[in-house]
Design an enzyme around this catalytic site. Structure first.
Site, mmCIF file in Angstrom:
data_model
loop_
_atom_site.group_PDB
_atom_site.id
_atom_site.type_symbol
_atom_site.label_atom_id
_atom_site.label_comp_id
_atom_site.label_asym_id
_atom_site.label_seq_id
_atom_site.Cartn_x
_atom_site.Cartn_y
_atom_site.Cartn_z
ATOM 1 N N GLU B 186 42.879 45.370 45.398
ATOM 2 C CA GLU B 186 43.881 44.351 45.727
ATOM 3 C C GLU B 186 45.307 44.766 45.388
ATOM 4 O O GLU B 186 46.231 44.571 46.173
ATOM 5 C CB GLU B 186 43.563 43.019 45.026
ATOM 6 C CG GLU B 186 42.436 42.229 45.671
ATOM 7 C CD GLU B 186 41.061 42.649 45.179
ATOM 8 O OE1 GLU B 186 40.998 43.457 44.213
ATOM 9 O OE2 GLU B 186 40.057 42.168 45.740
ATOM 10 N N HIS B 255 36.132 32.097 40.228
ATOM 11 C CA HIS B 255 36.318 32.004 41.682
ATOM 12 C C HIS B 255 36.727 30.613 42.132
ATOM 13 O O HIS B 255 36.556 30.265 43.286
ATOM 14 C CB HIS B 255 35.020 32.409 42.406
ATOM 15 C CG HIS B 255 34.733 33.864 42.359
ATOM 16 N ND1 HIS B 255 34.406 34.518 41.201
ATOM 17 C CD2 HIS B 255 34.737 34.818 43.326
ATOM 18 C CE1 HIS B 255 34.203 35.797 41.448
ATOM 19 N NE2 HIS B 255 34.401 36.013 42.729
#
Lengths: 332, 453
Positions: B186, B255
């Site tokens: 990322e 998450h």
């Protein structure tokens, strides 16, 4: 990895080119000395990282750069800007935080850019410029403009994870990028022996299949040769290349660094025996390419440019207070 | 004329220092770069180098002197050819560097000024039924067709067709040069995309979820949001960072986070949070066209939901404009993303009790459509802010502050915040439900500000 394999190469530099390189290195040296003085006078504040000692690296790279090539580096960036063709007045005025600076006084020493000269900063977060530079390479490939991204980082930055994320993508996608590791032996105050497992930083791309080589970064001739080889590799679609420039900074990491982590003898030895500008001067004289008078003329010339920049940086006004609220967003 | 050597500033904060030691004596010749003296700053003992060649003519401040102000003359250097007699003609001390005068403050009365209202949304008459997923895909495809500089990159966006199938069909239409599967990296691919943005391309960065954007947040903020300002307006970065945000269902603490307040904090970013498929399509098209960095917060639970979307090739929504999803006169409820549905459900509960709630779908978190919220509160005199994220320094905190600044005189009750529970998201079904705002909690808050409890 065949790290030392040499392919491609630069044509022999002409006498005129050699003299130009000398002048460019001298301009950086005198500019940085002046910046140091202005800092001492309180006209430049905050962080200010001088490039003195490392001049041959960027001058040698830029000597063989292509017309569409782009450049990005960290916060030790004044030399890169000057050699990319940015106006010394605008650079110095940014250092003093004035309206005439490249970022109109809003960026400072570490944050200057010139889209026109394809210089993309000037970044203050160690290592962050490496994926950004891979992105410049991505854009060269996407637009097929034939350019190569020159992506500079220091020996300290090569321990940042994002450098390897960039190596991986650049190699995977065969991006036209030359990663230039300016190894000046110290990550701020920590010597490379104390911060890097393995001293051969040019091998840091081995796992990604990126060729690399060590270069005498104090010799403009050596830098230029290696740069031509690396740029040719990247430009021909073979992907990235790593050059480890072994260089040295004479000054501290930034202005407030007393540099107690290294000996005076070490600094003196590098200055007296390996100085890139002195070496070039001796070569020019020995080869009869210039006279003492010719050197003095360059000296005077460079001094005048730097003096003019310093004067501009003090007479240019501070940015208008309304500038506080501009350039946050582009009006769509 | 001899050259004055002034007491240098050798650190960002130094105003005075101790002249610890002279390393040259009067009469010694000095070369530029040679160390003249050692000076103790507030941080360290620093070596001070000569700037010019010459002879140290006179020492003006003795070794050991403390509290020497920056820019005080400390020595005189004789230039080539000058002798000591020149010392008497030394110039008066040079003017010191200007101390920063207190600047005249540029006017900024409220911390967050009320922006001029964004243009009105056009009125559309023809609609088609679409899922949020399809609307997002269509938005990207349409923009990619019109602008060759637009490309999509992220994990699983190409061959896999998107981890949540948002990019279905894009690889086939646009090819691998413009729909790019990245490694799981990322920070690397966000940085790479910002660099491509500097070079004039228009990247769409898909984070598989916004939770993973924390790996890349340095580039979102330091590389994308701040560069225009730091470059004095020279270097733009037109880029969209998009992906599902907030809680999905039973995926645990790492998450299930809402990043609206994180990104909304940062000048230089626009932050959008669509609810319906029309929001998703119209706002994503606007985000891609926008020359600024935009954080685009989607929601996994909404991807499969269907809504009416204007059937018009020119459909796009203005950034910075909220939408009144349900008109009402008794209480205003603000919400964004999936919480808009929760607010509408709460409004139905309230309707049965005779309370008509006005539900505002914020759509744009930064800039926030303060004008629309204030206009609603002038009518209802009451407001409840609803969000899925944590309460501390959340969007509700912002709305409460904005109401104090812009609508204080119209409020008949204190602003009430309904937010996610101030805990990491639990996994157990019953606890997860308790951690997320439910319609009855919102209805309770509305009853409270209407003094109907």
């Amino acid at each position: 990895m065949a790290s030392k394999k040499k392919v491609g190469g630069a044509a022999e530099p002409t006498p005129k080119e050699l003299i130009r390189y000398y002048r460019e290195m001298l301009l950086i040296r005198r500019f940085e000395e002046k910046a140091g003085q202005l800092y001492g006078m309180g006209l430049i504040n905050g962080f200010c990282h001088l490039y003195i000692g490392q001049e041959a690296v960027v001058v040698g790279m830029q000597a063989v750069a292509g017309p569409a090539d782009s450049c990005i580096t960290s916060y030790r960036d004044h030399g890169h800007m000057l050699v990319c063709g940015m106006d010394p007045k605008g650079v110095m005025a940014e250092l003093t935080g004035r309206a005439g600076g490249y970022s109109r006084g809003k960026g400072g020493s570490m944050h200057m850019f010139s889209k026109e000269k394809r210089f993309y900063g000037g970044h203050g977060i160690v290592g962050a410029q490496v994926p950004l530079g891979a992105g410049l390479g991505f854009a060269h490939k996407y637009t097929k403009d034939g350019g190569v991204a020159h992506v500079y980082c220091g020996d300290g930055a090569v321990n940042q994870g994002q450098v390897y994320e960039s190596f991986n993508m650049a190699s995977l996608w065969k991006l036209p990028v030359v990663f230039v590791i300016e190894n000046n032996k110290y990550a701020m105050g920590t010597s490379s022996a104390r911060h890097a497992a393995g001293q051969e930083l040019y091998k840091r791309g081995d796992a990604y299949g990126i060729p690399g080589e060590p270069v005498n970064g104090m010799s403009i001739i050596a830098v230029r040769e290696a740069a031509a080889r690396a740029l040719e590799h990247a430009r021909s679609g073979q992907g990235p290349y790593i050059l480890e420039m072994n260089t040295y900074r004479y000054r501290g990491h930034s202005m407030s660094d007393p540099a107690k982590y290294r000996s005076k003898e070490e600094v003196t030895r590098m200055r007296e025996q390996h100085d890139p500008i002195d070496q070039m001067k001796e070569k020019l004289l020995a080869d009869g390419l210039i006279t003492e008078d010719g050197l003095k003329e360059i000296d005077r010339d460079v001094k005048a440019v730097v003096t003019e920049a310093a004067e501009f940086s003090q007479t240019s006004p501070e940015p208008d207070v309304s500038e506080l609220w501009t350039d946050i967003l582009i009006e769509a | 004329m001899p050259i004055q050597v002034l007491m240098p500033a050798l650190s960002p904060t130094m105003t005075e220092g101790k002249l610890a030691n002279w390393l040259k004596a009067e009469g010694d010749s000095v070369k530029a770069g040679e160390v003249l003296a050692e000076i103790e700053t507030d941080k360290a003992t620093m070596e001070f180098e000569a700037a010019e060649d010459g002879v140290l003519g006179k020492i003006l401040v003795a070794a050991g002197t403390e509290g020497v102000a920056v820019n005080t003359p400390i020595a005189l250097i004789l230039a080539d050819g000058e002798d000591a007699s020149a010392l008497s003609s030394a110039p008066a001390p040079a003017a010191a560097a200007p101390t920063a005068a207190a600047p005249v403050a540029a006017a900024a009365p409220a911390a967050v000024p009320m922006a001029p209202a964004a243009p009105d949304e056009k009125v559309y008459t023809s609609f088609k039924r679409q899922t949020v997923r399809e609307a997002l895909r269509d938005a990207m495809a349409e923009e990619m067709r019109t602008d060759p500089k637009v490309f999509l990159l992220g994990e699983e966006v190409a061959q896999y067709q998107g981890a949540y199938k948002v990019s279905q069909g894009l690889l086939e239409e646009f090819g691998a040069e413009r729909v790019i599967d990245t490694p799981i990296t990322e920070m690397g691919f966000a940085g790479l995309a910002c660099g491509a943005g500097y070079a004039g391309l228009k990247p769409i960065v898909e984070f598989m979820t916004m939770n993973f954007s924390m790996q890349a947040i340095d580039h979102v903020i330091n590389s994308a949001a701040k560069t225009l300002y730091m470059s004095g307006g020279q270097l733009e970065c037109s880029i969209v960072f998009r992906g599902p945000n907030g809680a999905a269902s039973r995926v645990g603490a790492q998450h299930s986070q809402d990043y609206a307040s994180w990104y909304a904090h940062c000048p230089g970013l626009k932050v959008l949070a669509p609810w319906s498929a029309a929001d998703a399509k119209g706002l994503l098209k606007a985000a891609i066209r926008d020359p600024n960095p935009v954080v685009f917060l989607e929601n996994e639970l909404l991807y499969g939901q269907s809504f009416d979307v204007p059937d018009d090739p020119d459909f796009v929504l203005p950034i910075g404009r909220a939408k009144i999803e349900r008109a009402g006169t008794h209480v205003t409820i603000t919400a964004y993303s999936r919480m808009v549905q929760v607010a509408l459900d709460a409004a139905e509960l309230l309707k049965a009790e005779g309370i008509e709630a006005e539900v505002i779908n914020l759509r744009s978190i930064r800039p926030l459509d303060i004008a629309t919220i204030v206009a609603s509160v002038k009518k209802t005199n009451r407001i409840v802010s609803l969000e899925e994220g944590w309460p501390v320094a959340g969007i509700g905190s912002e709305i409460a502050a904005v109401m104090m600044e812009h609508a204080f005189d119209w409020l008949d009750a204190p602003v009430v915040r309904v937010a996610g529970a101030d805990v990491p998201m639990p996994y157990a079904a019953n606890l997860e439900k308790l951690a997320l705002p439910q319609p009855n909690q919102v209805a309770d808050a509305a009853r409270a500000v209407c003094y109907r409890r």
